[in-house]
Design a protein around this motif. Structure first.
Motif, PDB file in Angstrom:
ATOM      1  N   PHE A 276      39.786  32.517  26.452  1.00 41.13           N
ATOM      2  CA  PHE A 276      40.696  33.264  26.122  1.00 41.13           C
ATOM      3  C   PHE A 276      41.743  33.579  27.137  1.00 41.13           C
ATOM      4  O   PHE A 276      42.932  33.688  27.001  1.00 41.13           O
ATOM      5  CB  PHE A 276      40.007  34.573  25.679  1.00 41.13           C
ATOM      6  CG  PHE A 276      40.883  35.682  25.272  1.00 41.13           C
ATOM      7  CD1 PHE A 276      41.590  35.876  24.133  1.00 41.13           C
ATOM      8  CD2 PHE A 276      41.148  36.976  26.083  1.00 41.13           C
ATOM      9  CE1 PHE A 276      42.593  36.514  23.731  1.00 41.13           C
ATOM     10  CE2 PHE A 276      41.997  37.759  25.566  1.00 41.13           C
ATOM     11  CZ  PHE A 276      42.799  37.872  24.387  1.00 41.13           C
ATOM     12  N   ASP A 277      41.039  33.676  28.450  1.00 38.36           N
ATOM     13  CA  ASP A 277      42.167  33.979  29.662  1.00 38.36           C
ATOM     14  C   ASP A 277      41.757  33.148  30.624  1.00 38.36           C
ATOM     15  O   ASP A 277      40.906  33.378  31.706  1.00 38.36           O
ATOM     16  CB  ASP A 277      41.969  35.318  29.707  1.00 38.36           C
ATOM     17  CG  ASP A 277      43.203  35.864  30.714  1.00 38.36           C
ATOM     18  OD1 ASP A 277      44.160  35.347  30.832  1.00 38.36           O
ATOM     19  OD2 ASP A 277      43.044  37.160  31.295  1.00 38.36           O
ATOM     20  N   SER A 278      42.216  31.887  30.748  1.00 42.60           N
ATOM     21  CA  SER A 278      41.809  30.667  31.642  1.00 42.60           C
ATOM     22  C   SER A 278      41.912  31.033  32.769  1.00 42.60           C
ATOM     23  O   SER A 278      43.086  31.377  33.488  1.00 42.60           O
ATOM     24  CB  SER A 278      42.525  29.545  31.318  1.00 42.60           C
ATOM     25  OG  SER A 278      42.433  29.081  29.679  1.00 42.60           O
ATOM     26  N   PRO A 279      40.651  31.085  33.590  1.00 47.38           N
ATOM     27  CA  PRO A 279      40.577  31.400  35.140  1.00 47.38           C
ATOM     28  C   PRO A 279      41.502  30.069  36.010  1.00 47.38           C
ATOM     29  O   PRO A 279      41.911  30.471  37.108  1.00 47.38           O
ATOM     30  CB  PRO A 279      39.243  31.281  35.623  1.00 47.38           C
ATOM     31  CG  PRO A 279      38.252  30.325  34.603  1.00 47.38           C
ATOM     32  CD  PRO A 279      39.313  30.652  33.081  1.00 47.38           C
ATOM     33  N   LEU A 280      41.524  29.010  35.528  1.00 46.52           N
ATOM     34  CA  LEU A 280      42.241  28.005  36.215  1.00 46.52           C
ATOM     35  C   LEU A 280      43.390  27.450  35.022  1.00 46.52           C
ATOM     36  O   LEU A 280      43.079  27.005  33.619  1.00 46.52           O
ATOM     37  CB  LEU A 280      41.498  26.773  36.412  1.00 46.52           C
ATOM     38  CG  LEU A 280      42.264  25.490  37.118  1.00 46.52           C
ATOM     39  CD1 LEU A 280      42.777  25.991  38.384  1.00 46.52           C
ATOM     40  CD2 LEU A 280      41.292  24.498  36.949  1.00 46.52           C
ATOM     41  N   GLN A 281      44.642  28.093  35.473  1.00 46.66           N
ATOM     42  CA  GLN A 281      45.616  27.742  34.255  1.00 46.66           C
ATOM     43  C   GLN A 281      46.127  26.301  34.344  1.00 46.66           C
ATOM     44  O   GLN A 281      46.787  25.841  33.193  1.00 46.66           O
ATOM     45  CB  GLN A 281      46.887  28.662  34.765  1.00 46.66           C
ATOM     46  CG  GLN A 281      46.460  30.073  34.295  1.00 46.66           C
ATOM     47  CD  GLN A 281      46.633  30.382  32.855  1.00 46.66           C
ATOM     48  OE1 GLN A 281      47.439  30.256  32.205  1.00 46.66           O
ATOM     49  NE2 GLN A 281      45.811  30.967  32.370  1.00 46.66           N
ATOM     50  N   GLY A 335      38.193  24.519  29.610  1.00 43.61           N
ATOM     51  CA  GLY A 335      38.113  25.062  30.756  1.00 43.61           C
ATOM     52  C   GLY A 335      37.331  24.603  31.782  1.00 43.61           C
ATOM     53  O   GLY A 335      37.458  24.756  33.052  1.00 43.61           O
ATOM     54  N   PHE A 336      36.414  23.584  31.306  1.00 41.03           N
ATOM     55  CA  PHE A 336      35.679  22.680  32.402  1.00 41.03           C
ATOM     56  C   PHE A 336      36.263  21.283  32.561  1.00 41.03           C
ATOM     57  O   PHE A 336      35.558  20.570  33.383  1.00 41.03           O
ATOM     58  CB  PHE A 336      34.136  22.700  32.147  1.00 41.03           C
ATOM     59  CG  PHE A 336      33.409  23.858  32.206  1.00 41.03           C
ATOM     60  CD1 PHE A 336      33.008  24.538  33.484  1.00 41.03           C
ATOM     61  CD2 PHE A 336      32.850  24.419  31.045  1.00 41.03           C
ATOM     62  CE1 PHE A 336      32.435  25.585  33.573  1.00 41.03           C
ATOM     63  CE2 PHE A 336      32.105  25.837  30.930  1.00 41.03           C
ATOM     64  CZ  PHE A 336      32.006  26.298  32.317  1.00 41.03           C
TER      65      PHE A 336
END
Length: 392
Positions: A276-281, A335-336
């Motif tokens: 939802f709110d990617s830590p790495l954009q 995300g990964f």
């Protein structure tokens, strides 16, 4: 085209991403100096295409960034086959010795203790910073346990990591670049000492296993590669996990219906927090030959990036993508990463995030204490602090 330094954009970049996705799956961003894939299929293709690689180019002037460049030149994240194949096989053989399962009870214990301390602080002072009390110390303690870093030295890890990862932002001031190199030099020196100590006195930690891999494989894992691997695990594991926890808790506390569902949907809530709110954009690749991604031509030597935050809100892949839904399944977020560079530490990260969320379910009346300030960076997306209240 969006300005990655614009505070308004940093507050909520997702409308700008939606506009770009509606026009085309890939765009040229002159400000960033590369192409950006904003649709999920295009971003996935960028991460998986074998002619798009992680081609490391030393920070310059190279003589001023000796340690920073050493860490990245020898990292499996910044190498392609055959070097990547060799490194990942050797590191995986050490990582696969049951370390995640060995640490699982300890992760649960650490998360419970930290959330308990957060609750005490709120009761005593009215508010407390979730990032400082839980999100930041949890991955550091876990990774320190994984690596076998003595407790007396653990306070040094976060400042080193924070300073080094600043180099991944665009337009970084010179003083921050100097600080990154200083931190890298200190980190390298420390890990050389620690690996030498583990060679003499091995334990059940990952550094000891990496030393065994180095010594049992006739130098196929070098000293520099061992150090780079340990630093990568800390930086990737710490920075991303802090931001997933902070961004995820904010999303949960803004939506009380989702907060109420958390106890019965922990695993899917972890995946949704990452999406939802990617830590790495943003994650870069370089073309090793001419490539076409979703009709966009990337010439040999040019860069293209998967814009993970945009891909994670693609309505062609995720139903109601702007809705935070802890029951979402399937959830094919990126995300990964994907392909050969899929995050080696993903299983441990999932254990950490789930443990923190599980511990937080013991505080059902937790709530935000005001609007949290965003960090002023684009690539690493998170908050400066996240004050909470509402603990009885």
């Amino acid at each position: 085209m969006f300005d990655p330094s614009d505070p308004e954009f940093l507050t909520d970049p997702y409308p700008a991403f939606a506009e770009l996705r509606a026009k085309a799956p890939v765009h040229r961003h002159d400000g960033l100096g590369l192409a950006i894939a904003v649709a999920h299929p295009a971003a996935s293709a960028v991460l998986r295409h074998r002619s798009l690689g992680r081609i490391w180019r030393d920070a310059t002037p190279a003589e001023q960034f000796v340690s920073f460049n050493l860490l990245h030149r020898n990292s499996l994240l910044e190498n392609e086959p055959p070097a990547h194949t060799r490194l990942r096989r050797l590191v995986s053989s050490a990582f696969a010795r049951g370390h995640v399962e060995r640490l699982r009870p300890r992760v649960e214990e650490i998360a419970g203790r930290l959330v308990g301390r957060l609750a005490e602080r709120v009761r005593d002072e009215g508010t407390a910073d979730f990032l400082a009390e839980v999100a930041q110390p949890l991955p550091v303690e876990v990774i320190a346990e994984l690596l076998g870093v003595p407790e007396a030295d653990r306070s040094r890890l976060v400042p080193w990591s924070n300073q080094i990862v600043k180099m991944y932002e665009y337009g970084l001031p010179e003083d921050k670049r100097v600080a990154a190199e200083t931190a890298a030099g200190e980190f390298v020196a420390y890990l050389r000492e620690l690996s030498a100590e583990r060679a003499a006195n091995p334990g059940d930690d990952l550094i000891s296993d990496l030393v065994r891999v180095r010594d049992d494989n006739n130098g196929r894992l070098s000293d520099d590669e061992l150090v780079a691997t340990a630093v990568l695990l800390l930086m990737a594991g710490h920075e991303a996990t802090v931001n997933v926890l902070g961004n995820g808790l904010r999303a949960l506390l803004d939506r009380r219906d989702q907060w109420a569902l958390l106890p019965s949907h922990l695993d899917s809530a972890v995946e949704e927090a990452i999406r939802f709110d990617s830590p790495l954009q943003l994650f870069e690749r370089t073309a090793t030959e001419d490539v076409e991604i979703a009709g966009f031509r990337v010439e040999e030597g040019q860069k293209i990036a998967a814009l993970l935050g945009a891909a994670a809100r693609d309505p062609e892949v995720f139903a109601e993508p702007d809705t935070f839904d802890v029951t979402r399944s399937p959830n094919p977020h990126l995300g990964f990463g994907a392909g050969i560079h899929f995050c080696l530490g993903a299983p441990l990260a999932r254990v950490e995030i789930a443990a923190a969320f599980r511990a937080l379910t013991t505080l059902p009346e937790l709530e935000l204490a005001g609007e949290p300030p965003r960090r002023p960076e684009f690539v690493m997306r998170g908050y400066q602090e996240l004050l909470v209240t509402g603990v009885r």
